[in-house]
Design a protein around this motif. Structure first.
Motif, PDB file in Angstrom:
ATOM      1  N   LYS A 116     -11.291   6.224  -3.977  1.00  0.00           N
ATOM      2  CA  LYS A 116     -10.145   5.564  -4.620  1.00  0.00           C
ATOM      3  C   LYS A 116      -9.849   4.179  -4.033  1.00  0.00           C
TER       4      LYS A 116
ATOM      5  N   MET B 171      -2.047   5.267   2.644  1.00  0.00           N
ATOM      6  CA  MET B 171      -3.154   5.105   3.584  1.00  0.00           C
ATOM      7  C   MET B 171      -2.694   4.490   4.896  1.00  0.00           C
TER       8      MET B 171
ATOM      9  N   ASP C 164       0.841  -1.192   0.000  1.00  0.00           N
ATOM     10  CA  ASP C 164       0.000   0.000   0.000  1.00  0.00           C
ATOM     11  C   ASP C 164       0.883   1.252   0.000  1.00  0.00           C
TER      12      ASP C 164
ATOM     13  N   TYR D 147     -10.551   8.888   2.679  1.00  0.00           N
ATOM     14  CA  TYR D 147     -10.405   9.083   1.235  1.00  0.00           C
ATOM     15  C   TYR D 147     -11.835   9.076   0.728  1.00  0.00           C
TER      16      TYR D 147
ATOM     17  N   TYR E  52      -0.776  13.939   6.416  1.00  0.00           N
ATOM     18  CA  TYR E  52      -1.136  13.210   5.200  1.00  0.00           C
ATOM     19  C   TYR E  52       0.134  12.819   4.472  1.00  0.00           C
TER      20      TYR E  52
ATOM     21  N   GLU F 178      -8.401  -2.915   1.095  1.00  0.00           N
ATOM     22  CA  GLU F 178      -7.984  -1.752   1.886  1.00  0.00           C
ATOM     23  C   GLU F 178      -9.054  -1.357   2.899  1.00  0.00           C
TER      24      GLU F 178
HETATM   25  O1  F6P Z   1      -3.599   2.440  -2.237  1.00  0.00           O
HETATM   26  C1  F6P Z   1      -3.949   3.672  -2.706  1.00  0.00           C
HETATM   27  C2  F6P Z   1      -3.103   4.774  -2.117  1.00  0.00           C
HETATM   28  O2  F6P Z   1      -1.761   4.623  -2.452  1.00  0.00           O
HETATM   29  C3  F6P Z   1      -3.254   4.935  -0.597  1.00  0.00           C
HETATM   30  O3  F6P Z   1      -2.278   4.271   0.108  1.00  0.00           O
HETATM   31  C4  F6P Z   1      -3.158   6.431  -0.420  1.00  0.00           C
HETATM   32  O4  F6P Z   1      -3.866   6.869   0.720  1.00  0.00           O
HETATM   33  C5  F6P Z   1      -3.719   6.965  -1.685  1.00  0.00           C
HETATM   34  O5  F6P Z   1      -3.583   5.980  -2.673  1.00  0.00           O
HETATM   35  C6  F6P Z   1      -3.044   8.211  -2.113  1.00  0.00           C
HETATM   36  O6  F6P Z   1      -3.755   8.770  -3.136  1.00  0.00           O
HETATM   37  P1  F6P Z   1      -3.484  10.258  -3.618  1.00  0.00           P
HETATM   38  O7  F6P Z   1      -2.229  10.206  -4.428  1.00  0.00           O
HETATM   39  O8  F6P Z   1      -4.694  10.582  -4.432  1.00  0.00           O
HETATM   40  O9  F6P Z   1      -3.335  11.144  -2.397  1.00  0.00           O
END
Ligand code: F6P
Ligand code: MG
Length: 307
Positions: free
Chosen positions: A249, A223, A112, A239, A219, A255
């Motif tokens: 997403k 995740m 992840d 999210y 942030y 997840e």
């Molecule tokens: O698995 C999807 C992911 O990589 C999460 O770990 C993370 O929270 C998210 O996408 C990040 O997305 P973005 O780039 O839109 O902030």
């Protein structure tokens, strides 16, 4: 015993909890968890030299990193050879692998936050162990957890309403804290998705969270790193549904459900905006869902705001 308990290190030295050897004698759930825990050091080491992109997309249309593909294959091999594992499913492959048994069904996000490979920031491995064939609702989970590849490697693991945090060193698993609950006073918040794509109701809610002087933004783009901060300090991670992506997403099986199961076991709440994530009925293995997890009072307020 809390993470800040002065007795913690002494107790840990006195009562180490070596990771059980996967194999006979363990029930399939513990066998899966022990195998993932033992694989963590190897996965972490295997990131070196695999930070580039693979020439493939995953079923969600994201470009895979070499490490995504490699970690998925490693876990698929190991987990499908465990007695009792009926299926292995992963965010990184479109089809389920049949494990040949019928006791537990394992869903994994092997890496992840793998876009953080490039910048060398935190990422993790997420797992959910279901008692029904996949895709299954979160109510069919019997255990879930995540590995966090931070400055040290840790694992948070939930089963039977109880959450335990471990440190993983080589093949050893050491209990750091048991019966973990979210701290009462929420501290951190982190919200994904481009702000211009947030719905107005969600944006208003975020402004309210931000305006509380006790709250701090965290942030990190993975995740699992952000949710682990919520588990540690209290707060909320989301999210959300977006104007250009109504289901957000994050993937329900790999997840949202595992995270929601663990946060609820730690006394928090999860929501897709109107109900517990665990109540969301899947229609497809790679379904997405808006994810909001954290202290119950913050999720209650979120559902009021989105109603
Ligand atoms: O698995 C999807 C992911 O990589 C999460 O770990 C993370 O929270 C998210 O996408 C990040 O997305 P973005 O780039 O839109 O902030
Ligand atoms: Mg992920």
């Amino acid at each position: 015993m809390s993470a800040t308990d002065p007795d913690r290190d002494r107790d840990r030295d006195r009562d180490p909890d070596p990771d059980p050897e996967p194999g006979s004698g363990l029930d399939p759930v513990e066998n899966v968890v022990a195998t993932i825990a033992r694989s963590a050091a190897e996965i972490r080491q295997g990131l070196v030299g695999r930070r580039g992109k693979a020439d493939e997309e995953n079923p969600s249309g994201e470009v895979q990193a070499e490490a995504d593909v490699w970690a998925d294959e490693l876990l698929a091999d190991r987990l499908t050879s465990i007695d009792g594992v009926g299926q292995y499913a992963s965010e990184e492959r479109s089809e389920i692998i049949d494990g040949g048994d019928e006791q537990v069904y394992v869903a994994v996000d092997p890496l992840d936050g793998s876009s953080n490979l490039q910048s060398n920031n935190t990422m993790g491995t997420v797992f959910g162990i279901y008692e029904e064939p996949l895709p299954a609702p979160g109510t069919a989970l019997v255990a879930s957890g995540w590995i966090l590849y931070g400055p040290i490697t840790t694992m948070a693991y939930a089963r039977d309403g109880s959450v335990t945090k471990y440190e993983l060193t080589g093949g050893e698993r050491t209990v750091v804290e048991e019966e973990i609950t979210l701290p009462d006073d929420p501290l951190v918040y982190g919200f994904g998705g481009r702000v211009p794509h947030w719905h107005d109701e969600f944006r208003t809610y975020v402004r309210e969270i931000e305006s509380n002087p006790d709250h701090k933004l965290r942030y990190g783009g993975a995740m699992i790193g952000d949710v682990n901060q919520v588990l540690t300090y209290g707060g909320i991670f989301a999210y959300p549904a977006l104007e250009d992506s109504p289901r957000g997403k994050l993937r329900l099986q790999f997840e949202c459900n595992p995270i929601a199961y663990l946060i609820e076991a730690a006394g928090g709440r999860s929501s897709d905006g109107s109900q517990s994530i665990l109540e969301v009925e899947p229609t497809d293995l790679h379904d997405r869902a808006p994810l909001h997890v954290g202290n119950a009072e913050l999720i209650d307020r979120l559902e009021d705001a989105l109603a």
